[in-house]
Write a protein that holds these residues in place. Structure first.
Motif, PDB file in Angstrom:
ATOM      1  N   LYS A 277       0.814  -1.222   0.000  1.00 53.09           N
ATOM      2  CA  LYS A 277       0.000   0.000   0.000  1.00 53.09           C
ATOM      3  C   LYS A 277       0.846   1.270   0.000  1.00 53.09           C
ATOM      4  CE  LYS A 277      -4.102  -2.045   2.110  1.00 53.09           C
ATOM      5  NZ  LYS A 277      -5.114  -1.940   3.198  1.00 53.09           N
ATOM      6  N   PHE A 278       2.127   1.120  -0.204  1.00 51.91           N
ATOM      7  CA  PHE A 278       3.027   2.272  -0.293  1.00 51.91           C
ATOM      8  C   PHE A 278       2.987   2.776  -1.725  1.00 51.91           C
ATOM      9  CE2 PHE A 278       7.728   3.618  -0.515  1.00 51.91           C
ATOM     10  CZ  PHE A 278       7.438   4.910  -0.108  1.00 51.91           C
ATOM     11  N   HIS A 279       2.270   3.862  -1.943  1.00 56.16           N
ATOM     12  CA  HIS A 279       1.998   4.353  -3.290  1.00 56.16           C
ATOM     13  C   HIS A 279       3.271   4.643  -4.077  1.00 56.16           C
ATOM     14  CE1 HIS A 279       1.454   7.936  -5.991  1.00 56.16           C
ATOM     15  NE2 HIS A 279       0.644   7.088  -6.555  1.00 56.16           N
ATOM     16  N   TYR A 280       4.192   5.398  -3.473  1.00 56.72           N
ATOM     17  CA  TYR A 280       5.395   5.773  -4.211  1.00 56.72           C
ATOM     18  C   TYR A 280       6.201   4.537  -4.602  1.00 56.72           C
ATOM     19  CZ  TYR A 280       9.876   7.732  -5.482  1.00 56.72           C
ATOM     20  OH  TYR A 280      11.024   8.037  -6.166  1.00 56.72           O
ATOM     21  N   GLY A 281       6.246   3.537  -3.708  1.00 55.83           N
ATOM     22  CA  GLY A 281       6.986   2.320  -4.017  1.00 55.83           C
ATOM     23  C   GLY A 281       6.411   1.604  -5.233  1.00 55.83           C
ATOM     24  N   GLN A 282       5.079   1.495  -5.307  1.00 55.64           N
ATOM     25  CA  GLN A 282       4.443   0.845  -6.456  1.00 55.64           C
ATOM     26  C   GLN A 282       4.696   1.642  -7.739  1.00 55.64           C
ATOM     27  OE1 GLN A 282       3.121  -2.024  -6.601  1.00 55.64           O
ATOM     28  NE2 GLN A 282       2.205  -2.584  -4.642  1.00 55.64           N
TER      29      GLN A 282
ATOM     30  N   LEU B  51       2.493  -2.739 -15.826  1.00 51.63           N
ATOM     31  CA  LEU B  51       1.062  -2.462 -15.817  1.00 51.63           C
ATOM     32  C   LEU B  51       0.425  -2.895 -14.502  1.00 51.63           C
ATOM     33  CD1 LEU B  51      -1.337  -1.415 -17.419  1.00 51.63           C
ATOM     34  CD2 LEU B  51      -1.615  -3.714 -18.382  1.00 51.63           C
ATOM     35  N   THR B  52       0.835  -4.039 -13.998  1.00 46.82           N
ATOM     36  CA  THR B  52       0.296  -4.533 -12.729  1.00 46.82           C
ATOM     37  C   THR B  52       0.574  -3.554 -11.591  1.00 46.82           C
ATOM     38  OG1 THR B  52       0.513  -6.851 -13.381  1.00 46.82           O
ATOM     39  CG2 THR B  52       0.437  -6.383 -11.017  1.00 46.82           C
ATOM     40  N   HIS B  53       1.822  -3.122 -11.492  1.00 50.55           N
ATOM     41  CA  HIS B  53       2.185  -2.223 -10.396  1.00 50.55           C
ATOM     42  C   HIS B  53       1.694  -0.799 -10.647  1.00 50.55           C
ATOM     43  CE1 HIS B  53       4.484  -5.158  -8.136  1.00 50.55           C
ATOM     44  NE2 HIS B  53       4.963  -5.605  -9.289  1.00 50.55           N
ATOM     45  N   GLY B  54       1.588  -0.417 -11.909  1.00 49.86           N
ATOM     46  CA  GLY B  54       1.005   0.881 -12.224  1.00 49.86           C
ATOM     47  C   GLY B  54      -0.457   0.943 -11.814  1.00 49.86           C
ATOM     48  N   ARG B  55      -1.175  -0.147 -12.042  1.00 47.52           N
ATOM     49  CA  ARG B  55      -2.573  -0.204 -11.612  1.00 47.52           C
ATOM     50  C   ARG B  55      -2.683  -0.152 -10.091  1.00 47.52           C
ATOM     51  NH1 ARG B  55      -4.393  -5.007 -15.838  1.00 47.52           N
ATOM     52  NH2 ARG B  55      -5.034  -3.644 -17.571  1.00 47.52           N
TER      53      ARG B  55
ATOM     54  N   ALA C 286      -3.736   5.941  -5.221  1.00 48.28           N
ATOM     55  CA  ALA C 286      -3.793   7.407  -5.313  1.00 48.28           C
ATOM     56  C   ALA C 286      -4.192   7.804  -6.727  1.00 48.28           C
ATOM     57  CB  ALA C 286      -2.455   8.026  -4.924  1.00 48.28           C
ATOM     58  N   PRO C 287      -5.467   7.636  -7.081  1.00 48.15           N
ATOM     59  CA  PRO C 287      -5.880   7.870  -8.471  1.00 48.15           C
ATOM     60  C   PRO C 287      -5.804   9.315  -8.929  1.00 48.15           C
ATOM     61  CG  PRO C 287      -7.782   7.461  -7.051  1.00 48.15           C
ATOM     62  CD  PRO C 287      -6.564   7.157  -6.235  1.00 48.15           C
ATOM     63  N   GLU C 288      -5.779  10.266  -7.993  1.00 52.73           N
ATOM     64  CA  GLU C 288      -5.754  11.671  -8.383  1.00 52.73           C
ATOM     65  C   GLU C 288      -4.378  12.311  -8.253  1.00 52.73           C
ATOM     66  OE1 GLU C 288      -8.765  13.742  -6.237  1.00 52.73           O
ATOM     67  OE2 GLU C 288     -10.404  12.541  -7.052  1.00 52.73           O
ATOM     68  N   ALA C 289      -3.390  11.543  -7.805  1.00 55.59           N
ATOM     69  CA  ALA C 289      -2.045  12.098  -7.657  1.00 55.59           C
ATOM     70  C   ALA C 289      -1.479  12.448  -9.039  1.00 55.59           C
ATOM     71  CB  ALA C 289      -1.128  11.104  -6.964  1.00 55.59           C
TER      72      ALA C 289
ATOM     73  N   PHE D 299       1.964   8.960 -15.174  1.00 61.56           N
ATOM     74  CA  PHE D 299       2.450   7.629 -15.537  1.00 61.56           C
ATOM     75  C   PHE D 299       1.373   6.858 -16.314  1.00 61.56           C
ATOM     76  CE2 PHE D 299       3.154   3.083 -14.565  1.00 61.56           C
ATOM     77  CZ  PHE D 299       4.372   2.940 -15.187  1.00 61.56           C
ATOM     78  N   ALA D 300       0.106   7.011 -15.922  1.00 61.42           N
ATOM     79  CA  ALA D 300      -0.971   6.345 -16.648  1.00 61.42           C
ATOM     80  C   ALA D 300      -0.999   6.788 -18.106  1.00 61.42           C
ATOM     81  CB  ALA D 300      -2.318   6.627 -15.973  1.00 61.42           C
ATOM     82  N   ALA D 301      -0.766   8.082 -18.314  1.00 66.68           N
ATOM     83  CA  ALA D 301      -0.730   8.591 -19.698  1.00 66.68           C
ATOM     84  C   ALA D 301       0.461   8.015 -20.453  1.00 66.68           C
ATOM     85  CB  ALA D 301      -0.650  10.119 -19.670  1.00 66.68           C
TER      86      ALA D 301
END
Length: 225
Positions: free
Chosen positions: A175-180, A197-201, A207-210, A216-218
């Motif tokens: 659950k560590f966002h930056y690590g993922q 893709l797995t870790h990006g998801r 944090a969907p709005e970060a 990165f999603a783009a």
């Protein structure tokens, strides 16, 4: 209310503002309190921390340097002042500060972490790796330090070793966002797209709005287009 009670109340109030994400209010109140109690390093220190929270690193340096000059042996002040220097683009000054402090007494793990950041920016990679490994020897649960080690290994072109470090971070704390997110970016660099893709998801779910997540999603969409 006695002056001592007023002082304690003011420090507690500003500290609570910082803890609860009200950095803008904390800054205004700390600056005002600093004028009322000009010999108290706590107020410029908290003003500096509020500036760091807002990304105003040059302004943070001004406040933290003032506090540090009043209390030069305070380890937290040394760490935070050094951090403001590194994040403000003054890695050389941060390195000078930390080496000066380290010549008098061993640096604390948080101080060594800041020096490792400075060494990385100054491209002194072997020395940076020594420092971050020493931090992890004392604080193996420091996830940011593990990520910093991965950054150093990347700059040393040890990309697979960096990924191993980041995979361990993701396994230890999924659950560590930056690590993922950091892991996903590293996997893209190695062409391991399905894992990226797995870790990006996973990062997006956390944090969907970060802004960095959306960026990165783009990037992933462009690569898969």
């Amino acid at each position: 209310m006695q002056k001592a009670d007023q002082l304690r109340t003011e420090i507690a109030t500003i500290s609570e503002m910082l803890k609860t994400g009200r950095a803008d209010r904390a800054l205004k109140r700390a600056v005002k309190a600093g004028k009322k109690w000009p010999k108290m390093p706590a107020f410029p220190q908290m003003a500096g921390l509020a500036c760091i929270h807002q990304g105003e690193f040059k302004q943070a340096q001004t406040h933290l340097e003032r506090a540090w000059k009043m209390e030069p042996e305070n380890p937290d002040l040394i760490q935070n002042f050094g951090l403001s220097l590194v994040q403000g683009g003054d890695a050389g000054k941060a390195l000078t500060l930390m080496n000066k402090v380290g010549a008098k007494a061993p640096l604390t793990p948080p101080q060594r972490y800041v020096r490792a950041m400075a060494l990385l920016q100054e491209r002194q990679l072997s020395e940076a790796l020594v420092d971050v490994d020493e931090v992890l020897r004392h604080q193996n649960g420091n996830l940011q330090a593990h990520c910093l080690k991965a950054d150093i290994l990347d700059e040393m072109h040890q990309w697979n070793q960096a990924i191993d470090v980041l995979l361990a971070v993701a396994e230890k704390q999924p659950k560590f966002h930056y690590g993922q997110l950091r892991l996903a970016k590293g996997l893209v660099g190695l062409g391991r797209m399905s894992e990226a893709l797995t870790h990006g998801r996973a990062a997006f779910a956390l944090a969907p709005e970060a802004p960095e997540t959306l960026e990165f999603a783009a990037t992933l969409q462009n690569l898969s287009a």
